[in-house]
Design an enzyme around this catalytic site. Structure first.
Site, PDB file in Angstrom:
ATOM      1  N   HIS A  72       0.829  -1.199   0.000  1.00 19.94           N
ATOM      2  CA  HIS A  72       0.000   0.000   0.000  1.00 19.94           C
ATOM      3  C   HIS A  72       0.866   1.253   0.000  1.00 19.94           C
ATOM      4  O   HIS A  72       1.792   1.364   0.802  1.00 19.94           O
ATOM      5  CB  HIS A  72      -0.913  -0.024   1.225  1.00 19.94           C
ATOM      6  CG  HIS A  72      -1.923   1.061   1.232  1.00 19.94           C
ATOM      7  ND1 HIS A  72      -2.345   1.650   2.392  1.00 19.94           N
ATOM      8  CD2 HIS A  72      -2.607   1.665   0.234  1.00 19.94           C
ATOM      9  CE1 HIS A  72      -3.244   2.571   2.109  1.00 19.94           C
ATOM     10  NE2 HIS A  72      -3.419   2.600   0.795  1.00 19.94           N
ATOM     11  N   ASP A  94       7.881   7.904 -20.663  1.00 21.91           N
ATOM     12  CA  ASP A  94       8.211   7.964 -22.081  1.00 21.91           C
ATOM     13  C   ASP A  94       9.674   7.555 -22.273  1.00 21.91           C
ATOM     14  O   ASP A  94      10.383   7.259 -21.306  1.00 21.91           O
ATOM     15  CB  ASP A  94       7.917   9.357 -22.648  1.00 21.91           C
ATOM     16  CG  ASP A  94       8.677  10.490 -21.953  1.00 21.91           C
ATOM     17  OD1 ASP A  94       9.805  10.264 -21.451  1.00 21.91           O
ATOM     18  OD2 ASP A  94       8.144  11.610 -21.927  1.00 21.91           O
ATOM     19  N   HIS A 107       7.628  19.119 -13.503  1.00 16.27           N
ATOM     20  CA  HIS A 107       8.399  18.032 -14.114  1.00 16.27           C
ATOM     21  C   HIS A 107       9.701  17.794 -13.346  1.00 16.27           C
ATOM     22  O   HIS A 107      10.123  16.643 -13.179  1.00 16.27           O
ATOM     23  CB  HIS A 107       8.686  18.358 -15.585  1.00 16.27           C
ATOM     24  CG  HIS A 107       9.344  17.244 -16.325  1.00 16.27           C
ATOM     25  ND1 HIS A 107       8.783  15.997 -16.472  1.00 16.27           N
ATOM     26  CD2 HIS A 107      10.538  17.180 -16.967  1.00 16.27           C
ATOM     27  CE1 HIS A 107       9.592  15.220 -17.168  1.00 16.27           C
ATOM     28  NE2 HIS A 107      10.667  15.916 -17.477  1.00 16.27           N
ATOM     29  N   TYR A 163       6.167  14.802 -21.872  1.00 13.23           N
ATOM     30  CA  TYR A 163       5.579  14.636 -20.536  1.00 13.23           C
ATOM     31  C   TYR A 163       4.644  13.437 -20.424  1.00 13.23           C
ATOM     32  O   TYR A 163       3.697  13.451 -19.641  1.00 13.23           O
ATOM     33  CB  TYR A 163       4.881  15.929 -20.090  1.00 13.23           C
ATOM     34  CG  TYR A 163       5.825  17.105 -20.122  1.00 13.23           C
ATOM     35  CD1 TYR A 163       6.787  17.259 -19.136  1.00 13.23           C
ATOM     36  CD2 TYR A 163       5.788  18.025 -21.173  1.00 13.23           C
ATOM     37  CE1 TYR A 163       7.683  18.320 -19.172  1.00 13.23           C
ATOM     38  CE2 TYR A 163       6.681  19.087 -21.222  1.00 13.23           C
ATOM     39  CZ  TYR A 163       7.626  19.227 -20.225  1.00 13.23           C
ATOM     40  OH  TYR A 163       8.518  20.271 -20.262  1.00 13.23           O
ATOM     41  N   ALA A 164       4.922  12.396 -21.178  1.00 16.31           N
ATOM     42  CA  ALA A 164       4.126  11.160 -21.122  1.00 16.31           C
ATOM     43  C   ALA A 164       4.672  10.289 -20.000  1.00 16.31           C
ATOM     44  O   ALA A 164       5.354   9.285 -20.230  1.00 16.31           O
ATOM     45  CB  ALA A 164       4.173  10.438 -22.463  1.00 16.31           C
ATOM     46  N   ASN A 165       4.387  10.704 -18.776  1.00 17.01           N
ATOM     47  CA  ASN A 165       4.904  10.040 -17.581  1.00 17.01           C
ATOM     48  C   ASN A 165       3.843  10.058 -16.497  1.00 17.01           C
ATOM     49  O   ASN A 165       3.106  11.036 -16.365  1.00 17.01           O
ATOM     50  CB  ASN A 165       6.140  10.782 -17.048  1.00 17.01           C
ATOM     51  CG  ASN A 165       7.186  11.020 -18.111  1.00 17.01           C
ATOM     52  OD1 ASN A 165       7.722  10.079 -18.678  1.00 17.01           O
ATOM     53  ND2 ASN A 165       7.470  12.281 -18.396  1.00 17.01           N
TER      54      ASN A 165
END
Length: 139
Positions: free
Chosen positions: A20, A28, A106, A128-130
């Site tokens: 948990h 990316d 970021h 920013y594909a994270n």
């Protein structure tokens, strides 16, 4: 907690060990990954597999409590941002819980990856594909 079946043994192993609030990153192809953090490199070529393909498989395999995104995705990659939010809404309905979504810069996002159990690198080549995915519990 592990919920399904993933063929990649490294991803399956990491998910099965999540407790948990532990975190897992899907990123990316360009996100710097700290040397101290486990790297699971799925990238084959530009766009393969896509960020959303990896997010889809990972999030259906685990119980998700929260997600952290870089604020910059809203302006720099709005289409992917909307796709990810839609996916998380569907996942929320399927799991029967609320998935908290939060944003950070970021630069701060990159620092947070050092605390994750692993970083799964996709072949995505869009900005920013994270996402940092926070594990929940099934009970």
């Amino acid at each position: 907690m592990k919920k399904g079946t993933v063929l990649n043994s490294e991803i399956s192993s990491v998910i099965s060990r999540l407790g948990h609030t532990d975190t897992l990153v899907v990123c990316d192809a360009g996100l710097p990954i700290p040397n101290s953090t486990a790297r699971i490199d799925m990238a084959l070529t530009q766009g393969v597999p896509s960020f959303m393909q990896v997010v889809d498989v990972v999030t259906w395999e685990m119980q998700v409590e929260a997600a952290i995104l870089a604020t910059e995705i809203k302006q720099q990659n709005p289409q992917l941002h909307e796709t990810l939010l839609t996916h998380l809404e569907q996942l929320q309905q399927h799991q029967g819980n609320t998935i908290k979504i939060s944003y950070t810069t970021h630069e701060q996002f990159k620092k947070l990856t050092a605390d994750s159990q692993a970083v799964i690198r996709s072949g995505e080549c869009s900005p920013y594909a994270n996402v940092i995915i926070c594990a929940g519990v099934t009970f």
